[in-house]
Scaffold this motif. Structure first.
Motif, PDB file in Angstrom:
ATOM      1  N   MET A 224      -6.091   3.352  -5.213  1.00 43.30           N
ATOM      2  CA  MET A 224      -5.771   2.262  -4.283  1.00 43.30           C
ATOM      3  C   MET A 224      -4.664   1.411  -4.899  1.00 43.30           C
ATOM      4  O   MET A 224      -4.847   0.836  -5.976  1.00 43.30           O
ATOM      5  N   VAL A 225      -3.529   1.341  -4.213  1.00 44.29           N
ATOM      6  CA  VAL A 225      -2.374   0.600  -4.718  1.00 44.29           C
ATOM      7  C   VAL A 225      -1.974  -0.469  -3.712  1.00 44.29           C
ATOM      8  O   VAL A 225      -1.918  -0.212  -2.499  1.00 44.29           O
ATOM      9  N   LEU A 226      -1.679  -1.649  -4.234  1.00 44.12           N
ATOM     10  CA  LEU A 226      -1.192  -2.762  -3.425  1.00 44.12           C
ATOM     11  C   LEU A 226       0.296  -2.925  -3.700  1.00 44.12           C
ATOM     12  O   LEU A 226       0.705  -3.167  -4.840  1.00 44.12           O
ATOM     13  N   LEU A 227       1.120  -2.775  -2.660  1.00 47.66           N
ATOM     14  CA  LEU A 227       2.571  -2.891  -2.778  1.00 47.66           C
ATOM     15  C   LEU A 227       2.961  -4.324  -2.476  1.00 47.66           C
ATOM     16  O   LEU A 227       2.840  -4.783  -1.336  1.00 47.66           O
ATOM     17  N   ASP A 228       3.433  -5.038  -3.487  1.00 52.43           N
ATOM     18  CA  ASP A 228       3.645  -6.482  -3.355  1.00 52.43           C
ATOM     19  C   ASP A 228       5.089  -6.818  -3.034  1.00 52.43           C
ATOM     20  O   ASP A 228       5.999  -6.544  -3.830  1.00 52.43           O
ATOM     21  N   ASN A 229       5.314  -7.399  -1.853  1.00 49.44           N
ATOM     22  CA  ASN A 229       6.623  -7.952  -1.476  1.00 49.44           C
ATOM     23  C   ASN A 229       7.770  -6.955  -1.641  1.00 49.44           C
ATOM     24  O   ASN A 229       8.828  -7.292  -2.173  1.00 49.44           O
ATOM     25  N   MET A 230       7.591  -5.748  -1.176  1.00 50.53           N
ATOM     26  CA  MET A 230       8.643  -4.733  -1.280  1.00 50.53           C
ATOM     27  C   MET A 230       9.485  -4.706  -0.003  1.00 50.53           C
ATOM     28  O   MET A 230       8.950  -4.854   1.099  1.00 50.53           O
ATOM     29  N   PRO A 231      10.815  -4.480  -0.145  1.00 49.75           N
ATOM     30  CA  PRO A 231      11.658  -4.308   1.040  1.00 49.75           C
ATOM     31  C   PRO A 231      11.239  -3.067   1.825  1.00 49.75           C
ATOM     32  O   PRO A 231      10.585  -2.163   1.306  1.00 49.75           O
ATOM     33  N   LEU A 232      11.685  -3.006   3.075  1.00 43.19           N
ATOM     34  CA  LEU A 232      11.272  -1.944   3.976  1.00 43.19           C
ATOM     35  C   LEU A 232      11.609  -0.555   3.429  1.00 43.19           C
ATOM     36  O   LEU A 232      10.772   0.359   3.449  1.00 43.19           O
ATOM     37  N   GLU A 233      12.833  -0.383   2.946  1.00 42.75           N
ATOM     38  CA  GLU A 233      13.230   0.933   2.434  1.00 42.75           C
ATOM     39  C   GLU A 233      12.416   1.326   1.212  1.00 42.75           C
ATOM     40  O   GLU A 233      12.091   2.507   1.021  1.00 42.75           O
ATOM     41  N   THR A 234      12.085   0.352   0.379  1.00 40.82           N
ATOM     42  CA  THR A 234      11.265   0.640  -0.802  1.00 40.82           C
ATOM     43  C   THR A 234       9.857   1.037  -0.379  1.00 40.82           C
ATOM     44  O   THR A 234       9.242   1.932  -0.987  1.00 40.82           O
ATOM     45  N   LEU A 235       9.348   0.412   0.660  1.00 41.45           N
ATOM     46  CA  LEU A 235       8.027   0.775   1.170  1.00 41.45           C
ATOM     47  C   LEU A 235       8.016   2.220   1.661  1.00 41.45           C
ATOM     48  O   LEU A 235       7.076   2.982   1.391  1.00 41.45           O
ATOM     49  N   ARG A 236       9.074   2.609   2.373  1.00 40.72           N
ATOM     50  CA  ARG A 236       9.152   3.992   2.863  1.00 40.72           C
ATOM     51  C   ARG A 236       9.176   4.977   1.697  1.00 40.72           C
ATOM     52  O   ARG A 236       8.534   6.028   1.731  1.00 40.72           O
ATOM     53  N   GLU A 237       9.919   4.627   0.663  1.00 36.69           N
ATOM     54  CA  GLU A 237       9.983   5.507  -0.511  1.00 36.69           C
ATOM     55  C   GLU A 237       8.646   5.558  -1.229  1.00 36.69           C
ATOM     56  O   GLU A 237       8.239   6.605  -1.747  1.00 36.69           O
ATOM     57  N   ALA A 238       7.941   4.429  -1.247  1.00 38.20           N
ATOM     58  CA  ALA A 238       6.611   4.403  -1.887  1.00 38.20           C
ATOM     59  C   ALA A 238       5.650   5.329  -1.160  1.00 38.20           C
ATOM     60  O   ALA A 238       4.861   6.052  -1.787  1.00 38.20           O
ATOM     61  N   VAL A 239       5.700   5.337   0.166  1.00 36.44           N
ATOM     62  CA  VAL A 239       4.841   6.232   0.946  1.00 36.44           C
ATOM     63  C   VAL A 239       5.186   7.687   0.635  1.00 36.44           C
ATOM     64  O   VAL A 239       4.300   8.534   0.467  1.00 36.44           O
ATOM     65  N   ARG A 240       6.487   7.972   0.524  1.00 32.30           N
ATOM     66  CA  ARG A 240       6.905   9.340   0.199  1.00 32.30           C
ATOM     67  C   ARG A 240       6.422   9.746  -1.193  1.00 32.30           C
ATOM     68  O   ARG A 240       5.898  10.851  -1.394  1.00 32.30           O
ATOM     69  N   MET A 241       6.578   8.849  -2.167  1.00 28.50           N
ATOM     70  CA  MET A 241       6.154   9.140  -3.540  1.00 28.50           C
ATOM     71  C   MET A 241       4.654   9.391  -3.631  1.00 28.50           C
ATOM     72  O   MET A 241       4.193  10.309  -4.320  1.00 28.50           O
ATOM     73  N   ALA A 242       3.881   8.555  -2.932  1.00 27.34           N
ATOM     74  CA  ALA A 242       2.425   8.671  -3.020  1.00 27.34           C
ATOM     75  C   ALA A 242       1.948   9.980  -2.411  1.00 27.34           C
ATOM     76  O   ALA A 242       0.998  10.604  -2.912  1.00 27.34           O
ATOM     77  N   GLY A 243       2.570  10.392  -1.335  1.00 21.18           N
ATOM     78  CA  GLY A 243       2.239  11.675  -0.736  1.00 21.18           C
ATOM     79  C   GLY A 243       0.764  11.848  -0.406  1.00 21.18           C
ATOM     80  O   GLY A 243       0.237  12.964  -0.483  1.00 21.18           O
ATOM     81  N   GLY A 244       0.096  10.750  -0.061  1.00 22.11           N
ATOM     82  CA  GLY A 244      -1.320  10.829   0.284  1.00 22.11           C
ATOM     83  C   GLY A 244      -2.258  10.847  -0.905  1.00 22.11           C
ATOM     84  O   GLY A 244      -3.477  10.981  -0.732  1.00 22.11           O
ATOM     85  N   ARG A 245      -1.728  10.711  -2.135  1.00 24.24           N
ATOM     86  CA  ARG A 245      -2.596  10.742  -3.322  1.00 24.24           C
ATOM     87  C   ARG A 245      -3.381   9.455  -3.519  1.00 24.24           C
ATOM     88  O   ARG A 245      -4.353   9.413  -4.281  1.00 24.24           O
TER      89      ARG A 245
END
Length: 298
Positions: A224-245
């Motif tokens: 469980m990860v909390l993404l704090d105050n990230m810009p929209l593009e960074t959020l999209r990349e975070a979702v890609r990196m996590a890949g459902g893990r």
């Protein structure tokens, strides 16, 4: 129509917690006695009708019921709407038959609980509506009115939202200062895992501020990860990196206007302090009508 996800979501806090909320409210409002209500003849009985003056999601029935139990135990209430239901302007919420003195004393506490808790439920419903069609759930935070946490978190559920941790005692949320004090993200997470092996812990969540921290969390096995105050593009990349893990949650800088685009990034959860701390009270009023004298009574 109910704003809540399911009937199970509307389980109110334990009766003793509701009773304690009400006892505190009555102590500060009534104290040694209601001076003005004592001007009304003791035998006078009335029907009190509580009306909601605007569109809202109703919340507060257990607290109103408890106010009546403590102040007017012989009163009879007929509820026209239930918690989690949406009201129209002018809708009758409840009619109460009972002694005028007691209902006058109960009035303000009943309305205070309704206006505050319905405000939380109503605001939550707006946020839930805004993310409809995405996978994101709307969660609350610990930014509650002191002493009313269980009540306000119940109100979030009435509005269709979900609860984050109840307090510091039931789950672990590792934030920036914990990471710094513990000697790093991985070290803090390992300590949390060791703690969870010794006592009940609902979940372990780690807050990250950069994609580098996210990668470290993924490598450590954080789920469980909390993404704090990230810009929209960074959020999209975070979702890609996590890949459902892991489950990804957004926090910080969340507004109703930006909500749908944030949810559309593919995150699982969005926590919003404004559900509770930035509310505007819903307009309720109580009006009395004298009950007709029954035939044969004197």
């Amino acid at each position: 129509m109910s704003a809540a996800h399911s009937a199970g979501a509307l389980e109110p806090p334990p009766a003793q917690a509701v009773a304690a909320d009400v006892a505190r409210a009555l102590e500060e409002d009534v104290g040694s006695g209601d001076l003005t209500a004592s001007l009304v003849p003791a035998e006078r009985r009335v029907t009190a009708t509580i009306v909601c003056r605007e569109e809202a999601v109703l919340c507060g029935q257990p607290w109103v019921t408890e106010v009546l139990r403590q102040v007017a135990p012989g009163a009879q209430a007929r509820w026209h709407l239930q918690d989690g239901e949406r009201t129209a302007p002018g809708a009758k919420v409840v009619e109460i038959d009972g002694p005028a003195r007691a209902l006058l004393t109960a009035e303000r506490c009943c309305l205070n609980f309704l206006q505050t808790l319905s405000a939380v439920a109503t605001r939550t419903a707006r946020y839930v509506d805004a993310v409809r069609g995405t996978r994101a759930a709307i969660l609350d935070t610990r930014k509650t009115i002191p002493g009313l946490r269980q009540a306000q978190k119940y109100a979030v559920r009435c509005g269709g939202g979900s609860n984050h941790r109840m307090g510091l005692f039931d789950a672990v949320l590792i934030k920036e200062n914990h990471i710094a004090a513990a000697g790093g993200l991985t070290a803090a997470f390992r300590a949390a895992q060791a703690l969870a092996a010794t006592r009940p812990v609902a979940f372990i969540q780690v807050e990250v501020e950069t994609l580098t921290q996210l990668q470290e969390a993924l490598d450590a096995g954080v789920t469980m990860v909390l993404l704090d105050n990230m810009p929209l593009e960074t959020l999209r990349e975070a979702v890609r990196m996590a890949g459902g893990r892991c489950s990804l949650e957004i926090s910080g800088g969340v507004t109703l206007e930006r909500l749908h685009e944030l949810a559309a990034t593919g995150v699982d959860r969005i926590s919003v302090g404004a559900l509770i701390k930035d509310i505007q009270a819903v307009d309720f009023s109580m009006r009395f009508s004298e009950r007709p004298v029954e035939r044969g009574s004197r």
